[in-house]
Design a protein around this motif. Structure first.
Motif, short mmCIF file in Angstrom:
data_model
loop_
_atom_site.label_atom_id
_atom_site.label_comp_id
_atom_site.label_asym_id
_atom_site.label_seq_id
_atom_site.Cartn_x
_atom_site.Cartn_y
_atom_site.Cartn_z
N LEU A 144 0.82 -1.21 0.00
CA LEU A 144 0.00 0.00 0.00
C LEU A 144 0.85 1.26 0.00
O LEU A 144 2.01 1.23 0.42
N LEU A 146 0.70 5.17 1.48
CA LEU A 146 -0.01 6.00 2.46
C LEU A 146 0.34 7.46 2.22
O LEU A 146 1.47 7.78 1.85
N TYR A 148 -0.16 11.35 4.05
CA TYR A 148 -0.56 12.13 5.22
C TYR A 148 -0.29 13.61 4.94
O TYR A 148 0.71 13.95 4.32
N HIS A 157 -1.83 -0.02 15.35
CA HIS A 157 -2.61 -1.11 14.75
C HIS A 157 -1.71 -2.29 14.40
O HIS A 157 -0.48 -2.21 14.55
N ASP A 159 -1.41 -5.10 11.06
CA ASP A 159 -1.90 -5.38 9.71
C ASP A 159 -2.13 -6.87 9.51
O ASP A 159 -1.30 -7.58 8.95
N GLN A 169 6.80 -7.19 8.70
CA GLN A 169 6.46 -6.38 7.53
C GLN A 169 7.45 -5.23 7.42
O GLN A 169 8.27 -5.02 8.32
N ALA A 171 8.05 -1.02 6.13
CA ALA A 171 7.52 0.27 5.68
C ALA A 171 8.71 1.12 5.21
O ALA A 171 9.77 1.11 5.86
N PHE A 186 7.46 7.40 12.93
CA PHE A 186 7.03 6.00 12.97
C PHE A 186 7.19 5.49 14.41
O PHE A 186 8.27 5.59 14.99
N HIS A 232 2.00 -0.81 15.57
CA HIS A 232 2.74 0.31 14.98
C HIS A 232 1.76 1.40 14.56
O HIS A 232 0.57 1.15 14.37
N ARG A 242 3.61 13.64 3.86
CA ARG A 242 4.43 12.45 4.11
C ARG A 242 3.83 11.26 3.37
O ARG A 242 2.63 11.00 3.50
N THR A 244 4.44 7.03 2.48
CA THR A 244 5.14 5.79 2.81
C THR A 244 4.66 4.67 1.91
O THR A 244 3.51 4.68 1.46
N ILE A 248 3.58 -5.60 2.95
CA ILE A 248 3.06 -6.66 3.81
C ILE A 248 3.16 -7.93 2.98
O ILE A 248 2.90 -7.91 1.77
O1 LIG Z 1 3.16 5.52 7.37
C1 LIG Z 1 3.82 4.75 8.08
O2 LIG Z 1 4.98 4.97 8.39
C2 LIG Z 1 3.16 3.50 8.61
C3 LIG Z 1 2.55 2.73 7.50
C4 LIG Z 1 1.85 1.48 7.95
O3 LIG Z 1 1.07 1.45 8.85
C5 LIG Z 1 2.17 0.27 7.21
O4 LIG Z 1 2.98 0.29 6.28
O5 LIG Z 1 1.58 -0.77 7.55
#
Ligand SMILES: O=C(O)CCC(=O)C(=O)O
Ligand SMILES: [Fe+2]
Length: 253
Positions: A144, A146, A148, A157, A159, A169, A171, A186, A232, A242, A244, A248
């Motif tokens: 994925l 992300l 922000y 959370h 994953d 996993q 990131a 992070f 995390h 930001r 990322t 996963i």
């Molecule tokens: O944005 C981040 O650093 C965390 C991303 C995240 O939760 C993930 O990659 O599962």
């Protein structure tokens, strides 16, 4: 909050690995990474991607054709910000990175399971593991992107997307701290049995990756290993944007 289900629904041997699949750069000291994962449940993989690749991947966020779903985090109580899950086939170099990273992390994951008394062992090749996910009905890709903005954050959370889960996993930070954004650190938390949770901030530069425990990891105690529960998240972004890339290794139901 626990599992981030779909919304709505040490390495022995060679010390240094170059991930040759261009343009992913960086040579990783996998022996050091395995040691960090053993001791802390997380390891920084410095300079995994170069700046140009980070920019290119972050820019993919706007290209809807690459993605199978789009999550607005506030709608699900996940935080504030948004993310998109990639479709198969994964764009370059995400697929090759996923395969290469898995091969290095599988021995660590197997060592963890042994110490936690969990029978599951992970095959050496990611393709074999993904076939197991698919046979169990977990067929949707989980990598994925992300995104922000100022005021956004990602709640703690895990994953998990079905019964099958690879326990580590990765990131990768695609934006430059202090320049593209401020805040937005992070964060990992670790809950030990009968103890209060401990938080750790993982300092990352653009292009650095963090490999970390998805849900459980073993900690060495005086009488053998015990299991701790990890989560995390990301602290509030104070300014800027930001991005990322999350990798996963299990697929989703
Ligand atoms: O944005 C981040 O650093 C965390 C991303 C995240 O939760 C993930 O990659 O599962
Ligand atoms: Fe996550």
């Amino acid at each position: 909050m626990g599992c981030r289900a779909e919304a709505g629904a040490a390495a022995k041997g060679g010390r240094v690995l170059n991930i040759h699949s261009p343009p992913a750069a960086g040579s990783i000291d996998w022996a050091a990474a395995a040691t960090q994962l053993e001791r802390q449940g997380a390891a920084v993989l410095p300079n995994l991607l170069d700046a140009a690749t980070c920019r290119r991947l972050a820019a993919l966020y706007a290209e809807e054709a690459h993605f199978r779903s789009h999550i607005i985090m506030a709608r699900h109580g996940f935080g504030k910000g948004e993310y998109r899950y990639f479709r198969y086939p994964l764009p370059d170099p995400i697929g090759t990175l996923r395969t290469a990273l898995y091969a290095r992390l599988a021995p660590v994951a197997n060592g963890w399971n042994e110490r936690m008394g969990i029978e599951t062992r992970y095959p050496a090749e990611h393709q074999t593991f993904v076939e197991t996910c698919h046979q169990a009905g977990q067929q949707r890709p989980t990598p994925l992107l992300l995104q922000y903005g100022a005021g956004d954050y990602n709640c703690l959370h895990q994953d998990l997307y079905g019964d099958i889960a690879f326990p580590i996993q990765v990131a990768i930070l695609l934006s430059e701290p202090g320049k593209d954004f401020t805040g937005g650190e992070f964060v990992l938390t670790e809950q030990r049995p009968r103890m209060q949770s401990r938080a750790e901030v993982v300092p990352l530069r653009r292009g650095d990756a963090v490999a970390f425990a998805v849900h459980h990891r073993p900690v060495q105690g005086t009488r053998g290993s015990y299991r701790v529960n990890m989560r995390h998240g990301v602290s509030t972004v104070r300014s800027g944007h930001r991005h990322t890339l999350g990798i996963i290794f299990h697929d989703a139901r």
